[in-house]
Design a protein around this motif. Sequence first.
Motif, PDB file in Angstrom:
ATOM      1  N   ARG A  22       0.824  -1.209   0.000  1.00  0.00           N
ATOM      2  CA  ARG A  22       0.000   0.000   0.000  1.00  0.00           C
ATOM      3  C   ARG A  22       0.855   1.256   0.000  1.00  0.00           C
ATOM      4  NH1 ARG A  22      -4.102  -1.078   4.705  1.00  0.00           N
ATOM      5  NH2 ARG A  22      -2.490  -2.489   5.371  1.00  0.00           N
ATOM      6  N   GLY A  23       2.145   1.128   0.315  1.00  0.00           N
ATOM      7  CA  GLY A  23       3.018   2.295   0.400  1.00  0.00           C
ATOM      8  C   GLY A  23       3.251   2.974  -0.931  1.00  0.00           C
ATOM      9  N   VAL A  24       3.411   2.201  -2.004  1.00  0.00           N
ATOM     10  CA  VAL A  24       3.673   2.783  -3.323  1.00  0.00           C
ATOM     11  C   VAL A  24       2.452   3.565  -3.824  1.00  0.00           C
ATOM     12  CG1 VAL A  24       4.236   2.265  -5.721  1.00  0.00           C
ATOM     13  CG2 VAL A  24       5.478   1.126  -3.880  1.00  0.00           C
ATOM     14  N   PRO A  25       1.242   3.017  -3.778  1.00  0.00           N
ATOM     15  CA  PRO A  25       0.094   3.827  -4.197  1.00  0.00           C
ATOM     16  C   PRO A  25      -0.083   5.082  -3.341  1.00  0.00           C
ATOM     17  CG  PRO A  25      -0.515   1.526  -4.162  1.00  0.00           C
ATOM     18  CD  PRO A  25       0.844   1.620  -3.539  1.00  0.00           C
ATOM     19  N   LEU A  70      12.611   6.390  -7.606  1.00  0.00           N
ATOM     20  CA  LEU A  70      13.697   5.539  -7.104  1.00  0.00           C
ATOM     21  C   LEU A  70      13.276   4.765  -5.858  1.00  0.00           C
ATOM     22  CD1 LEU A  70      16.822   7.813  -7.571  1.00  0.00           C
ATOM     23  CD2 LEU A  70      16.269   5.715  -8.815  1.00  0.00           C
ATOM     24  N   LEU A  71      12.585   5.439  -4.951  1.00  0.00           N
ATOM     25  CA  LEU A  71      12.113   4.762  -3.734  1.00  0.00           C
ATOM     26  C   LEU A  71      11.123   3.653  -4.077  1.00  0.00           C
ATOM     27  CD1 LEU A  71      11.608   7.796  -1.334  1.00  0.00           C
ATOM     28  CD2 LEU A  71      13.374   6.036  -1.193  1.00  0.00           C
ATOM     29  N   ALA A  72      10.182   3.950  -4.961  1.00  0.00           N
ATOM     30  CA  ALA A  72       9.168   2.952  -5.320  1.00  0.00           C
ATOM     31  C   ALA A  72       9.795   1.786  -6.069  1.00  0.00           C
ATOM     32  CB  ALA A  72       8.081   3.608  -6.173  1.00  0.00           C
ATOM     33  N   ARG A  73      10.793   2.073  -6.876  1.00  0.00           N
ATOM     34  CA  ARG A  73      11.444   1.023  -7.668  1.00  0.00           C
ATOM     35  C   ARG A  73      12.116  -0.017  -6.775  1.00  0.00           C
ATOM     36  NH1 ARG A  73      16.611   1.738 -11.348  1.00  0.00           N
ATOM     37  NH2 ARG A  73      16.425  -0.161 -12.531  1.00  0.00           N
ATOM     38  N   HIS A  74      12.635   0.415  -5.654  1.00  0.00           N
ATOM     39  CA  HIS A  74      13.337  -0.508  -4.767  1.00  0.00           C
ATOM     40  C   HIS A  74      12.485  -0.971  -3.580  1.00  0.00           C
ATOM     41  CE1 HIS A  74      17.189  -0.493  -6.767  1.00  0.00           C
ATOM     42  NE2 HIS A  74      16.996   0.786  -7.004  1.00  0.00           N
ATOM     43  N   ALA A  75      11.218  -0.641  -3.567  1.00  0.00           N
ATOM     44  CA  ALA A  75      10.350  -1.034  -2.454  1.00  0.00           C
ATOM     45  C   ALA A  75      10.192  -2.549  -2.361  1.00  0.00           C
ATOM     46  CB  ALA A  75       8.973  -0.379  -2.595  1.00  0.00           C
ATOM     47  N   PHE A  76      10.328  -3.236  -3.483  1.00  0.00           N
ATOM     48  CA  PHE A  76      10.100  -4.678  -3.492  1.00  0.00           C
ATOM     49  C   PHE A  76      11.381  -5.475  -3.722  1.00  0.00           C
ATOM     50  CE2 PHE A  76       6.047  -2.707  -4.376  1.00  0.00           C
ATOM     51  CZ  PHE A  76       5.245  -3.337  -3.440  1.00  0.00           C
ATOM     52  N   ASP A  77      12.520  -4.884  -3.407  1.00  0.00           N
ATOM     53  CA  ASP A  77      13.780  -5.625  -3.475  1.00  0.00           C
ATOM     54  C   ASP A  77      13.709  -6.805  -2.513  1.00  0.00           C
ATOM     55  OD1 ASP A  77      14.615  -3.670  -5.183  1.00  0.00           O
ATOM     56  OD2 ASP A  77      16.202  -2.895  -3.896  1.00  0.00           O
ATOM     57  N   ARG A  78      14.329  -7.924  -2.904  1.00  0.00           N
ATOM     58  CA  ARG A  78      14.306  -9.103  -2.038  1.00  0.00           C
ATOM     59  C   ARG A  78      15.366 -10.101  -2.452  1.00  0.00           C
ATOM     60  NH1 ARG A  78       9.643 -13.181  -3.278  1.00  0.00           N
ATOM     61  NH2 ARG A  78      10.064 -13.572  -5.444  1.00  0.00           N
ATOM     62  N   GLU A  79      15.577 -11.058  -1.566  1.00  0.00           N
ATOM     63  CA  GLU A  79      16.470 -12.185  -1.821  1.00  0.00           C
ATOM     64  C   GLU A  79      15.699 -13.455  -1.482  1.00  0.00           C
ATOM     65  OE1 GLU A  79      20.587  -9.936  -0.469  1.00  0.00           O
ATOM     66  OE2 GLU A  79      19.554 -11.223   0.964  1.00  0.00           O
ATOM     67  N   CYS A  80      15.713 -14.403  -2.400  1.00  0.00           N
ATOM     68  CA  CYS A  80      15.058 -15.696  -2.170  1.00  0.00           C
ATOM     69  C   CYS A  80      16.118 -16.782  -2.244  1.00  0.00           C
ATOM     70  CB  CYS A  80      13.996 -15.971  -3.228  1.00  0.00           C
ATOM     71  SG  CYS A  80      12.626 -14.832  -3.178  1.00  0.00           S
ATOM     72  N   ILE A  81      16.144 -17.633  -1.240  1.00  0.00           N
ATOM     73  CA  ILE A  81      17.064 -18.756  -1.201  1.00  0.00           C
ATOM     74  C   ILE A  81      16.208 -20.009  -1.098  1.00  0.00           C
ATOM     75  CG2 ILE A  81      19.021 -19.807  -0.011  1.00  0.00           C
ATOM     76  CD1 ILE A  81      19.442 -16.984   1.298  1.00  0.00           C
ATOM     77  N   VAL A  82      16.357 -20.915  -2.056  1.00  0.00           N
ATOM     78  CA  VAL A  82      15.526 -22.119  -2.090  1.00  0.00           C
ATOM     79  C   VAL A  82      16.431 -23.335  -2.212  1.00  0.00           C
ATOM     80  CG1 VAL A  82      13.713 -23.358  -3.331  1.00  0.00           C
ATOM     81  CG2 VAL A  82      13.637 -20.858  -3.195  1.00  0.00           C
ATOM     82  N   LEU A  83      16.276 -24.260  -1.261  1.00  0.00           N
ATOM     83  CA  LEU A  83      16.965 -25.546  -1.317  1.00  0.00           C
ATOM     84  C   LEU A  83      15.899 -26.584  -1.631  1.00  0.00           C
ATOM     85  CD1 LEU A  83      19.423 -27.348  -0.954  1.00  0.00           C
ATOM     86  CD2 LEU A  83      18.962 -27.371   1.510  1.00  0.00           C
ATOM     87  N   ARG A  84      15.933 -27.084  -2.864  1.00  0.00           N
ATOM     88  CA  ARG A  84      14.912 -28.032  -3.306  1.00  0.00           C
ATOM     89  C   ARG A  84      15.583 -29.066  -4.204  1.00  0.00           C
ATOM     90  NH1 ARG A  84      11.102 -24.656  -5.437  1.00  0.00           N
ATOM     91  NH2 ARG A  84      10.130 -24.565  -3.407  1.00  0.00           N
ATOM     92  N   GLY A  85      15.349 -30.295  -3.887  1.00  0.00           N
ATOM     93  CA  GLY A  85      15.921 -31.366  -4.688  1.00  0.00           C
ATOM     94  C   GLY A  85      17.438 -31.303  -4.696  1.00  0.00           C
ATOM     95  N   ASP A  86      18.018 -31.250  -5.858  1.00  0.00           N
ATOM     96  CA  ASP A  86      19.474 -31.215  -5.968  1.00  0.00           C
ATOM     97  C   ASP A  86      19.982 -29.830  -6.349  1.00  0.00           C
ATOM     98  OD1 ASP A  86      18.552 -31.123  -8.540  1.00  0.00           O
ATOM     99  OD2 ASP A  86      19.991 -32.568  -9.336  1.00  0.00           O
TER     100      ASP A  86
END
Length: 165
Positions: A22-25, A70-86
Amino acid sequence: MAGDSEWSVDWVLERTGADRARGVPRLVVAYAALCAVSLAVASVFWAHGAQVVMPLAWVQLMGVGGIGWLLARHAFDRECIVLRGDRLTVERASGSHVERVEFQPAWVRVEPETGDRSLIELSGQGRRIAVGRFVAPEQRRQLAEELRLALRRWHQGTTPKPASM
């Protein structure tokens, strides 16, 4: 049986703050209100002969709009780490740039970049990526331990159960 594909472990590390969805809108609405007020005031001065006010108002609004973008562009920055299978997959999104690195879990090393409170470096097979930007420095050691535990359990073929942060 290392790498059993029946289980997976996911870490999603994101920016924190007031409800980002809701912050970006809200930022857009606030900017539109600022534009309306600023241009209304500039129009009054323009009508009274102060012709330099309108171009200055436009410059101001473009500067504020650029910073907001610039603020809105980086509002959804993230890091995903997934250990699945091999596969251990790390995906880091910063603005419109997405970096994705895949590792074979058997060859991954988990280390701090420089010290206990620095970013965590995952490396193996000639690739490396630093994670933990959205984790408080004092909690990065815990994240590194969770990653190591999940990788150990992957080697042993048991379901990992990382502690919650």
